[in-house]
Design a protein around this motif. Sequence first.
Motif, short mmCIF file in Angstrom:
data_model
loop_
_atom_site.label_atom_id
_atom_site.label_comp_id
_atom_site.label_asym_id
_atom_site.label_seq_id
_atom_site.Cartn_x
_atom_site.Cartn_y
_atom_site.Cartn_z
N MET A 108 0.82 -1.19 0.00
CA MET A 108 0.00 0.00 0.00
C MET A 108 0.87 1.27 0.00
SD MET A 108 -3.05 0.79 -0.29
CE MET A 108 -3.59 -0.91 -0.03
N GLU A 109 2.00 1.19 0.67
CA GLU A 109 2.89 2.34 0.75
C GLU A 109 3.57 2.65 -0.58
OE1 GLU A 109 4.23 2.17 5.43
OE2 GLU A 109 5.26 0.88 3.97
N ARG A 110 3.40 1.78 -1.57
CA ARG A 110 4.01 2.01 -2.88
C ARG A 110 3.00 2.45 -3.93
NH1 ARG A 110 6.76 -1.15 0.28
NH2 ARG A 110 9.05 -1.01 0.24
N HIS A 163 -0.99 7.28 -6.39
CA HIS A 163 -2.11 8.21 -6.38
C HIS A 163 -2.70 8.31 -4.98
CE1 HIS A 163 -6.08 9.93 -7.31
NE2 HIS A 163 -5.50 10.40 -8.41
N ALA A 164 -2.85 9.53 -4.47
CA ALA A 164 -3.28 9.72 -3.08
C ALA A 164 -4.67 9.16 -2.81
CB ALA A 164 -3.24 11.21 -2.72
N ASN A 165 -5.62 9.37 -3.74
CA ASN A 165 -6.98 8.88 -3.53
C ASN A 165 -7.01 7.35 -3.52
OD1 ASN A 165 -9.87 9.51 -3.26
ND2 ASN A 165 -10.04 8.48 -5.25
N ASP A 166 -6.29 6.73 -4.47
CA ASP A 166 -6.20 5.28 -4.49
C ASP A 166 -5.54 4.76 -3.22
OD1 ASP A 166 -7.38 5.19 -6.97
OD2 ASP A 166 -5.50 5.02 -8.08
N LYS A 167 -4.50 5.43 -2.78
CA LYS A 167 -3.79 5.00 -1.58
C LYS A 167 -4.72 5.03 -0.36
CE LYS A 167 0.39 6.65 -1.03
NZ LYS A 167 1.31 5.48 -1.08
N TYR A 168 -5.49 6.10 -0.22
CA TYR A 168 -6.39 6.21 0.94
C TYR A 168 -7.49 5.14 0.86
CZ TYR A 168 -8.76 8.41 4.86
OH TYR A 168 -9.32 8.65 6.10
N ASN A 169 -8.07 4.94 -0.33
CA ASN A 169 -9.09 3.89 -0.48
C ASN A 169 -8.51 2.52 -0.14
OD1 ASN A 169 -11.21 5.55 -1.26
ND2 ASN A 169 -10.74 5.39 -3.45
N TRP A 221 0.08 7.68 5.99
CA TRP A 221 -0.60 7.00 4.88
C TRP A 221 -0.24 7.62 3.52
CZ3 TRP A 221 -3.69 9.37 1.34
CH2 TRP A 221 -4.20 10.64 1.67
N HIS A 222 0.02 8.94 3.49
CA HIS A 222 0.24 9.64 2.24
C HIS A 222 1.66 9.49 1.70
CE1 HIS A 222 1.50 12.23 5.53
NE2 HIS A 222 2.33 12.82 4.68
N MET A 235 1.00 -4.19 -6.76
CA MET A 235 -0.43 -4.10 -6.52
C MET A 235 -0.94 -2.76 -7.01
SD MET A 235 -2.58 -4.42 -2.95
CE MET A 235 -2.02 -2.82 -2.36
N GLU A 236 -2.14 -2.76 -7.59
CA GLU A 236 -2.81 -1.53 -8.00
C GLU A 236 -4.17 -1.46 -7.34
OE1 GLU A 236 -3.06 -1.38 -12.23
OE2 GLU A 236 -0.88 -1.41 -12.54
N VAL A 237 -4.54 -0.26 -6.90
CA VAL A 237 -5.86 -0.03 -6.32
C VAL A 237 -6.77 0.53 -7.41
CG1 VAL A 237 -7.18 1.32 -4.63
CG2 VAL A 237 -4.96 0.33 -4.00
#
Length: 335
Positions: A1-3, A6-12, A253-254, A266-268
């Motif tokens: 997740m830390e990699r 995109h900020a929105n994808d990361k938070y989701n 998280w950011h 991994m991709e969100v």
Amino acid sequence: MERINHANDKYNGWMGFITSALIATNYTENGWGLTRAPEHITKLLQDRLYQTLEVTKVTTKQECSVDETTGKEECIDIQQEIVEPSTDNNKNTRKEHFINVIGGDDNARPVMISDYHQNMEILNEMKPIFEEWSGIPLEGSTAYGIRAYRNNSNLLMHVDKSSTHVISGIYHVDRSDDAKPWPIVIEDYKGNTNQVYLEPGDLLFYESSKCFHGRPQTFIGGYYASLFMHYRPVNYNHENINNEIHYAIPQHWHETKPSKEGLDVMEVVGTSFKEPNCKHLLCSLDEDNEMSKNTVNWYGPAPKGKVVTTGWNPTTMTPPESWDDDDLLGGDDEL
């Protein structure tokens, strides 16, 4: 997740994994189970499906072979079933609106065959079965469908809304004659990735806001139709749960770390995820990946009156010898 960049994808992504790992409650031992649904409800749903769904058979190619006896070439037409929403407005069918967890182009978007009142009746009638499985009193949240997935679609791995989708079920109604096997994939509490191949009339219980699940393999066939049922515990405080999820996300998280050798990519995608470098977009389904060693295949139909789950023999659909009838939902009686 830390990699994830995109900020929105990361938070989701953080929200989904925090919900599954920390916030959502475990109500059952394994998070999932498989049983046979009541036959009279299966018939109701199948009648709705057959009377409403518009299916056209189209010849896509010919397969030819030479008869060894006569020496003549014989050919057969290979047909594909094409499903479209009905043009009859009284049949309550529509193409489902875009949902980012469902992959495929516009022609692959599922067809919804709705009957709100019948769905609510089924949700209420089946509530005691879900209460028996989960061990807690429940109230119905929603039942939607019948959803008919179409050719070249898939469903990425995700968890459901923690506010309403807590104790859930997938009721497999039927599929087209040309449909290839298309398992529901669900991660349990023992570290296994379970591929469950449902037969019409099978009912999959699952804790859908806790256990990651999906159908990341591409579906090949005309249609694959199921009803989806969701319940929540009585007096469930969903606002507190939602607040806990946000507060549990770490302050860093950011921040984004560089890629790391040996770590699967991994991709969100919206509220779901995929692993694009692995077969079927999930490394635990890729035979060449170490993660696949914990994948278990289960094939319906499920036995009547019992709930198959992790710990059972996936080949024979029988429980461990150490289990008594008290451990089996419904004993030898039909649900």
